[in-house]
Design a protein around this motif. Structure first.
Motif, PDB file in Angstrom:
ATOM      1  N   GLY A  20       0.802  -1.222   0.000  1.00 27.23           N
ATOM      2  CA  GLY A  20       0.000   0.000   0.000  1.00 27.23           C
ATOM      3  C   GLY A  20       0.834   1.272   0.000  1.00 27.23           C
ATOM      4  N   ASN A  21       2.141   1.161  -0.193  1.00 29.92           N
ATOM      5  CA  ASN A  21       2.975   2.362  -0.167  1.00 29.92           C
ATOM      6  C   ASN A  21       2.773   3.235  -1.398  1.00 29.92           C
ATOM      7  OD1 ASN A  21       3.956   1.627   2.321  1.00 29.92           O
ATOM      8  ND2 ASN A  21       5.660   0.457   1.447  1.00 29.92           N
ATOM      9  N   CYS A  22       2.259   2.657  -2.488  1.00 31.50           N
ATOM     10  CA  CYS A  22       1.911   3.467  -3.662  1.00 31.50           C
ATOM     11  C   CYS A  22       0.654   4.282  -3.381  1.00 31.50           C
ATOM     12  CB  CYS A  22       1.715   2.576  -4.887  1.00 31.50           C
ATOM     13  SG  CYS A  22       0.519   1.249  -4.657  1.00 31.50           S
ATOM     14  N   ILE A  23      -0.281   3.678  -2.633  1.00 34.18           N
ATOM     15  CA  ILE A  23      -1.514   4.396  -2.301  1.00 34.18           C
ATOM     16  C   ILE A  23      -1.184   5.554  -1.365  1.00 34.18           C
ATOM     17  CG2 ILE A  23      -3.802   4.165  -1.261  1.00 34.18           C
ATOM     18  CD1 ILE A  23      -3.796   1.244  -2.136  1.00 34.18           C
ATOM     19  N   GLU A  24      -0.242   5.289  -0.460  1.00 33.81           N
ATOM     20  CA  GLU A  24       0.173   6.319   0.495  1.00 33.81           C
ATOM     21  C   GLU A  24       0.636   7.592  -0.235  1.00 33.81           C
ATOM     22  OE1 GLU A  24       0.748   5.520   4.167  1.00 33.81           O
ATOM     23  OE2 GLU A  24       0.920   7.684   4.385  1.00 33.81           O
ATOM     24  N   VAL A  25       1.284   7.451  -1.387  1.00 31.72           N
ATOM     25  CA  VAL A  25       1.840   8.637  -2.065  1.00 31.72           C
ATOM     26  C   VAL A  25       0.965   9.132  -3.207  1.00 31.72           C
ATOM     27  CG1 VAL A  25       4.209   8.031  -1.433  1.00 31.72           C
ATOM     28  CG2 VAL A  25       3.290   7.255  -3.641  1.00 31.72           C
ATOM     29  N   CYS A  26      -0.041   8.372  -3.636  1.00 33.30           N
ATOM     30  CA  CYS A  26      -0.851   8.785  -4.784  1.00 33.30           C
ATOM     31  C   CYS A  26      -1.596  10.079  -4.459  1.00 33.30           C
ATOM     32  CB  CYS A  26      -1.849   7.692  -5.151  1.00 33.30           C
ATOM     33  SG  CYS A  26      -2.911   8.180  -6.540  1.00 33.30           S
ATOM     34  N   PRO A  27      -1.438  11.140  -5.286  1.00 31.55           N
ATOM     35  CA  PRO A  27      -2.034  12.431  -4.934  1.00 31.55           C
ATOM     36  C   PRO A  27      -3.484  12.594  -5.380  1.00 31.55           C
ATOM     37  CG  PRO A  27      -0.672  12.696  -6.874  1.00 31.55           C
ATOM     38  CD  PRO A  27      -0.588  11.233  -6.477  1.00 31.55           C
ATOM     39  N   THR A  28      -4.000  11.676  -6.168  1.00 32.88           N
ATOM     40  CA  THR A  28      -5.318  11.920  -6.766  1.00 32.88           C
ATOM     41  C   THR A  28      -6.377  10.886  -6.388  1.00 32.88           C
ATOM     42  OG1 THR A  28      -4.842  10.572  -8.718  1.00 32.88           O
ATOM     43  CG2 THR A  28      -4.224  12.913  -8.809  1.00 32.88           C
ATOM     44  N   GLY A  29      -5.972   9.815  -5.737  1.00 29.49           N
ATOM     45  CA  GLY A  29      -6.937   8.755  -5.466  1.00 29.49           C
ATOM     46  C   GLY A  29      -7.072   7.778  -6.620  1.00 29.49           C
ATOM     47  N   ALA A  30      -6.177   7.855  -7.609  1.00 29.76           N
ATOM     48  CA  ALA A  30      -6.192   6.868  -8.688  1.00 29.76           C
ATOM     49  C   ALA A  30      -5.922   5.479  -8.102  1.00 29.76           C
ATOM     50  CB  ALA A  30      -5.144   7.212  -9.736  1.00 29.76           C
ATOM     51  N   LEU A  31      -5.032   5.447  -7.100  1.00 29.68           N
ATOM     52  CA  LEU A  31      -4.833   4.213  -6.340  1.00 29.68           C
ATOM     53  C   LEU A  31      -5.509   4.425  -4.999  1.00 29.68           C
ATOM     54  CD1 LEU A  31      -1.019   3.762  -7.025  1.00 29.68           C
ATOM     55  CD2 LEU A  31      -2.900   2.581  -8.169  1.00 29.68           C
ATOM     56  N   SER A  32      -6.401   3.517  -4.630  1.00 27.04           N
ATOM     57  CA  SER A  32      -7.060   3.704  -3.345  1.00 27.04           C
ATOM     58  C   SER A  32      -7.306   2.361  -2.679  1.00 27.04           C
ATOM     59  CB  SER A  32      -8.371   4.461  -3.503  1.00 27.04           C
ATOM     60  OG  SER A  32      -9.312   3.684  -4.214  1.00 27.04           O
ATOM     61  N   PHE A  33      -7.552   2.428  -1.374  1.00 27.64           N
ATOM     62  CA  PHE A  33      -7.900   1.224  -0.637  1.00 27.64           C
ATOM     63  C   PHE A  33      -9.321   0.846  -0.989  1.00 27.64           C
ATOM     64  CE2 PHE A  33      -4.837   3.528   2.095  1.00 27.64           C
ATOM     65  CZ  PHE A  33      -3.802   2.621   1.993  1.00 27.64           C
ATOM     66  N   LYS A  34      -9.576  -0.444  -1.094  1.00 26.24           N
ATOM     67  CA  LYS A  34     -10.898  -0.880  -1.535  1.00 26.24           C
ATOM     68  C   LYS A  34     -11.972  -0.447  -0.547  1.00 26.24           C
ATOM     69  CE  LYS A  34     -13.449  -4.614  -3.592  1.00 26.24           C
ATOM     70  NZ  LYS A  34     -14.447  -4.868  -2.540  1.00 26.24           N
ATOM     71  N   ARG A  35     -11.610  -0.463   0.743  1.00 28.01           N
ATOM     72  CA  ARG A  35     -12.577  -0.050   1.750  1.00 28.01           C
ATOM     73  C   ARG A  35     -13.046   1.378   1.484  1.00 28.01           C
ATOM     74  NH1 ARG A  35     -13.502  -1.694   7.157  1.00 28.01           N
ATOM     75  NH2 ARG A  35     -15.481  -0.728   7.747  1.00 28.01           N
ATOM     76  N   GLU A  36     -12.079   2.268   1.244  1.00 26.03           N
ATOM     77  CA  GLU A  36     -12.426   3.661   0.974  1.00 26.03           C
ATOM     78  C   GLU A  36     -13.220   3.780  -0.321  1.00 26.03           C
ATOM     79  OE1 GLU A  36      -9.129   6.396   1.149  1.00 26.03           O
ATOM     80  OE2 GLU A  36     -10.190   7.938  -0.005  1.00 26.03           O
ATOM     81  N   PHE A  37     -12.780   3.046  -1.323  1.00 20.67           N
ATOM     82  CA  PHE A  37     -13.458   3.062  -2.630  1.00 20.67           C
ATOM     83  C   PHE A  37     -14.926   2.639  -2.487  1.00 20.67           C
ATOM     84  CE2 PHE A  37     -14.756   0.941  -6.553  1.00 20.67           C
ATOM     85  CZ  PHE A  37     -14.406   1.856  -7.523  1.00 20.67           C
ATOM     86  N   ASP A  38     -15.147   1.539  -1.753  1.00 17.56           N
ATOM     87  CA  ASP A  38     -16.515   1.047  -1.560  1.00 17.56           C
ATOM     88  C   ASP A  38     -17.358   2.043  -0.772  1.00 17.56           C
ATOM     89  OD1 ASP A  38     -15.868  -1.223  -2.928  1.00 17.56           O
ATOM     90  OD2 ASP A  38     -15.577  -2.475  -1.136  1.00 17.56           O
ATOM     91  N   MET A  39     -16.727   2.605   0.267  1.00 16.58           N
ATOM     92  CA  MET A  39     -17.486   3.549   1.094  1.00 16.58           C
ATOM     93  C   MET A  39     -17.813   4.824   0.317  1.00 16.58           C
ATOM     94  SD  MET A  39     -15.739   3.050   4.847  1.00 16.58           S
ATOM     95  CE  MET A  39     -16.824   4.175   5.751  1.00 16.58           C
ATOM     96  N   ARG A  40     -16.885   5.260  -0.528  1.00 13.80           N
ATOM     97  CA  ARG A  40     -17.195   6.429  -1.369  1.00 13.80           C
ATOM     98  C   ARG A  40     -18.338   6.103  -2.321  1.00 13.80           C
ATOM     99  NH1 ARG A  40     -13.637  10.798  -1.424  1.00 13.80           N
ATOM    100  NH2 ARG A  40     -11.629  10.426  -0.411  1.00 13.80           N
ATOM    101  N   ALA A  41     -18.298   4.861  -2.830  1.00 16.89           N
ATOM    102  CA  ALA A  41     -19.321   4.467  -3.799  1.00 16.89           C
ATOM    103  C   ALA A  41     -20.708   4.444  -3.158  1.00 16.89           C
ATOM    104  CB  ALA A  41     -18.990   3.098  -4.396  1.00 16.89           C
ATOM    105  N   ASP A  42     -20.786   3.973  -1.904  1.00 15.50           N
ATOM    106  CA  ASP A  42     -22.122   3.925  -1.294  1.00 15.50           C
ATOM    107  C   ASP A  42     -22.429   5.166  -0.455  1.00 15.50           C
ATOM    108  OD1 ASP A  42     -21.037   3.623   1.249  1.00 15.50           O
ATOM    109  OD2 ASP A  42     -21.256   1.453   1.258  1.00 15.50           O
ATOM    110  N   GLY A  43     -21.558   6.161  -0.565  1.00 15.23           N
ATOM    111  CA  GLY A  43     -21.845   7.452   0.059  1.00 15.23           C
ATOM    112  C   GLY A  43     -21.578   7.510   1.556  1.00 15.23           C
TER     113      GLY A  43
END
Lengths: 649, 286
Positions: free
Chosen positions: B200-223
């Motif tokens: 997850g060290n790539c996600i740690e540095v990604c500035p745009t959210g192109a790489l994200s944790f699935k938990r965050e991705f899912d939670m964003r998707a369901d609001g």
């Protein structure tokens, strides 16, 4: 390697304990109980077993909890029989280091490994087991350091090495002695350091004399040229780091192994300077701190010797009790005492010895013999299933306040981020509650900082570490005796002093001899089984089993391609693995990093494949650590059943 | 021989920043000086734990006497130099950079992007809908990471973090050239067939959210993702003895994300798979 599909059997996933449980009769079921009932039963069990009580403290809990736990054993129960799972991993490192230097910690810091010339990773697959430490090693390599890996397996750590010394399991001492002899014979040892700061050199010189490169090569299986290269690189380096992990300690002569490695640092003067040192990489978040806090049978908090009358007097006047002037039982000895009936009650906090001890079948039988087993944990572990009373605790690292101490002796703050489930309580509260029920009304701590300040008052090495300073510096390394100053990042700079008074006690060479693994391979058990960790899993899997790791593939017995061919087995095929103690069935994995005659398994999936039924409880007589790294096994094809349960053709 | 060879103390040098004299240690960048002076210079590809790549050019400043604008993140401060951060030229340049990025890439999860676009008067729509670079679905091929290349600005930070600067796994690289350049794993296949070790060290540095944790991705998707409602608490990892500092992001008493302080002496912001994702066991509460 055709069949690489993942099996769908996931590891057992544990659910948090939310209520106390008690058992009404031996062999009966556990039932929910109130805190009051559970605590009263635990207290009654301990009261009845006074004089036959043992404490298993927790290497994953905070320093504060470990301080209170050992105090409970010593003050409330009047025994030094307190230990933790450091016994199953790095007790030999602590024993070896303290015998040489008087202190059981690694001598250098992570940052120093980035600024060193030669790094030796001995019996350590840090790339998997300590990945963030290994990033410091990689920085060192990028900065120009040469790294050598000494390991029976060509691990992912070895892939980064300048040289890989693939020795046979259990031949570390001949290899170390041959390196020492080569350094002496080539005149590469640090004469000034050896003469001034060490003792026993002549005896050591005589000890290693028979271990010529050829002799060592025959015993270890490592080419003479490779031994010579490592010896010269290590001795000629301006700065060098010698790191080890369980490949050194989990042997029946683990402490001897540690001494053999430290000898090389003494011979070359690679200790007590910035960038030069010896570094055991600890396996649990607070296994260093647990020992520092006195949750071991031979030391009081601050790693102060129980046999030292002055030390004892300080604690006796502070605690208001007499402390037994002798060492207590180690975890290993406590298990033996269960069998003889000398130990009848155990308070086991956050440990899972039923699955983590070598020869787990025997460990479980012994636990079942106890009159009273109280297990305090966040899960109903295999050990908790044997308990008379189960007390639900908080997860130290995210549900409590406190500190832990890492491998570079850095004490760091642990903080509460989430609330515990149900009625789970903090370890310290539970221990104090039991102490009060056992007649110690005064056992109350307002918070973890109060505990810490009590420890600081008793341990000179921790005195300078207030919570505020720990916060300010993102952790402080011990020793820290001063409230203003910080000490250097390395230990034992005193060894370089010219003044004998400042230099203090000389560091003795360890006169240790080669002693091959207890479990010999023969025609019946022709394969050497060694154990270790994988990247995404941890110990008995209770913690790491719950997240969906894409790397996880369950337990396998790993063989080299040659052996797989010889036994006519393919990846995924289930085989029976048998040692002199037990037998398990596991699927095969083929790993070209292994060599003929060498197999590898982990202890991550004991509910699926209980690897510790195979391991041998041959213990280091000094540290009590078992020889997890060397069992003799045989492999047999299981007739009639394929991996997916279908009948074989 | 017992003294620690400390690096010589760094001298301070003085230069002029927006008409004000400032002093910074030798080796500091213009960006360091700006931040020390409390100036808000936008950055995207700059990473505090990484060597600057100079890919995005959103941090450009004007150095007196220089022909071109200079990226503040990598240009070292020199004695006597005269730097201006907020001139018409820098504002115009940043505006165009933001327009080019926002017209071709989805910046909806890039912290502060909307604020900068408004502040610099950027009009990403002026190139028309054809400017959109990819238009592909997020890639969800495992339970830990999501790769949404529509949000990728090709800053290369993930490549550096996965490669020789930190992780040394080399699972991520750039494939293609020119307009076809994109971030990918080997053969552009699923993550599960790559060299990825899920640190997850790539996600740690990604500035745009192109790489994200699935938990965050899912939670964003369901609001249900609500950063305002989250607490951040730094503690110590419960796995091996290295002692990595973990910052637990907690929402409704659930750990939803784990990061590490970038200035921590143990981790430098990096973690392994166990530290980053191995927290679930404490919240198996029923």
């Amino acid at each position: 390697m055709t069949n690489t599909r993942k099996r769908d059997r996931g590891p057992k996933s544990y659910t948090r304990l939310t209520h106390p449980l008690v058992r009404d009769e031996k062999g009966g079921p556990l039932r929910p109980a109130s805190w009051d009932e559970a605590l009263e039963r635990a207290a009654a069990g301990f009261r009845a077993a006074r004089g036959a009580f043992g404490m298993f403290s927790c290497a994953r809990a905070t320093n504060e909890m470990n301080y209170v736990a050992q105090k409970f054993a010593r003050v409330v129960m009047g025994t030094n029989d307190v230990d933790s799972c450091n016994r199953t991993c790095h007790a030999p490192s602590v024993a070896g280091l303290s015998a040489v230097f008087g202190s059981g910690g690694g001598t250098s810091s992570y940052e120093e490994i980035e600024h060193t010339d030669v790094i030796v990773m001995w019996g350590s697959n840090a790339r998997f087991a300590h990945p963030i430490f290994f990033q410091h090693v990689l920085k060192g390599i990028r900065n120009g350091a040469r790294m050598y890996a000494v390991d029976p397996r060509r691990t992912s750590t070895a892939e980064w090495a300048e040289g890989w010394l693939g020795l046979d399991v259990g031949t570390d001492i001949p290899l170390a002695h041959a390196i020492g002899r080569e350094i002496i014979h080539e005149g590469l040892y640090n004469r000034a350091f050896v003469e001034r700061a060490t003792s026993g050199f002549e005896e050591y010189r005589a000890l290693v004399e028979p271990w010529t490169l050829t002799a060592a090569s025959k015993v270890t299986g490592v080419p003479a040229a490779a031994i010579r290269e490592l010896a010269h690189a290590f001795a000629r380096a301006e700065r060098a780091q010698l790191c080890w992990t369980l490949g050194i300690t989990e042997h029946h002569n683990g402490t001897d192994n540690v001494r053999a490695l430290i000898n090389l640092a003494l011979l070359t003067g690679h200790v007590g300077r910035y960038g030069s040192g010896v570094q055991p990489l600890r396996g649990q978040n607070n296994v260093q701190g647990g020992g520092d806090m006195g949750a071991i049978p031979n030391r009081l908090p601050g790693f102060q010797d129980i046999l030292d009358a002055e030390v004892r007097e300080k604690f006796e006047s502070f605690w208001g009790v007499d402390i037994q002037p002798r060492y207590g039982r180690t975890l290993t000895e406590m298990f033996e005492a269960m069998e003889s009936g000398e130990l009848r009650a155990v308070y086991c906090i956050g440990e899972n010895p039923a699955q983590s001890e070598a020869d787990s079948g025997q460990a479980m039988e012994r636990l079942a013999m106890l009159d009273c087993l109280v297990v305090q944990d966040i899960f109903l572990t295999r050990t908790a299933e044997f308990a008379d009373v189960v007390l639900p605790a908080t997860a130290a690292w995210c549900e409590t306040e406190g500190t832990t101490t890492n491998s570079e002796r850095r004490v760091q703050r642990v903080r509460r981020a989430v609330l515990p489930p149900g009625e789970a309580r903090e370890d310290i509260d539970i221990i104090c509650e039991l102490a009060r029920r056992l007649g110690h009304e005064e056992w109350k701590y307002a918070d973890s900082e109060t505990v810490w300040n009590e420890l600081r008052a008793l341990s000179p090495d921790h005195w300078g570490m207030t919570y505020d300073r720990l916060e300010e510096h993102q952790g402080i390394q011990w020793p820290c005796p001063d409230l203003e100053r910080l000490e250097p990042s390395f230990l034992h700079g005193r060894l370089w002093e010219r003044d004998p008074h400042l230099l203090g006690r000389r560091a003795p060479f360890g006169i240790v001899r080669h002693d091959p693994p207890v479990d010999l391979t023969d025609e019946e058990y022709p394969i050497r089984l060694t154990t270790g960790r994988r990247l995404d899993s941890y110990n008995t899997g209770v913690q790491s089993g719950s997240f969906a790791s894409p790397l996880r593939r369950g337990e396998f017995v790993e063989l080299c391609p040659e052996d797989a061919e010889r036994y006519g087995v393919a990846v995924g095929q289930r085989v029976r693995v048998t040692s002199r103690r037990g037998s398990v069935v596991a699927p095969v994995w083929v790993d070209p990093a292994l060599r003929p005659g060498l197999a590898f398994m982990t202890m991550h999936f004991p509910d699926e494949v209980d690897t510790n039924q195979l391991t041998i409880e041959a213990n280091c007589p000094i540290a009590g650590t078992a020889e997890f790294k060397a069992s003799a096994i045989r492999i047999e094809r299981v007739a009639g059943v394929a991996d997916d349960g279908s009948a074989l053709r | 021989m017992t003294t620690v060879p400390l690096a010589p103390p760094r001298r301070l040098l003085e230069f002029t920043l927006d008409d004000t004299p400032v002093r910074v240690p030798e080796g500091a960048t213009i960006l360091d000086a700006c931040r020390a002076a409390g100036k808000d210079v936008p950055t995207l590809c700059h990473g505090d734990t990484l060597t600057p790549k100079n890919a995005c050019r959103v941090c450009v400043v004007e150095v007196e006497g220089a022909r071109t604008l200079a990226p503040a993140c990598s240009r070292l401060a020199e004695p006597g130099m005269v730097v201006r951060t907020d001139t018409e030229r820098t504002r115009h340049s940043r505006k165009v950079v933001l327009e080019l990025l926002a017209s071709s890439v989805d910046l909806s999860t890039t912290p502060r992007a909307a604020e900068w676009i408004k502040g610099y008067g950027a009009e990403p729509d002026r190139f028309g809908p054809e400017a959109r670079r990819l238009g592909e679905e997020p890639r969800v091929d495992n339970d830990l990471y999501v790769r949404d290349y529509d949000k990728c600005i090709l800053c290369y930070k993930c490549v550096d973090a996965c490669g020789d600067q930190w992780q040394n796994s080399f699972a991520i690289s750039v494939t293609g050239r020119g307009f076809d350049a994109r971030i990918a794993v080997e053969h552009d296949g699923p993550l599960t067939e790559s060299a990825c070790v899920y640190c997850g060290n790539c996600i740690e540095v990604c500035p745009t959210g192109a790489l994200s944790f699935k938990r965050e991705f899912d939670m964003r998707a369901d609001g249900s993702w609500d950063e305002e409602a989250q607490t951040e608490t730094t503690t110590v990892c419960a796995y091996c003895g290295v002692g990595c500092n973990l910052t637990l992001h907690v929402q409704d008493n659930e750990i939803v994300k784990v990061t590490s302080p970038h200035d921590n002496p143990v981790t430098h912001g990096n973690l392994c798979i166990k530290g980053r994702f191995g927290f679930q066991h404490v919240q198996n509460r029923v």
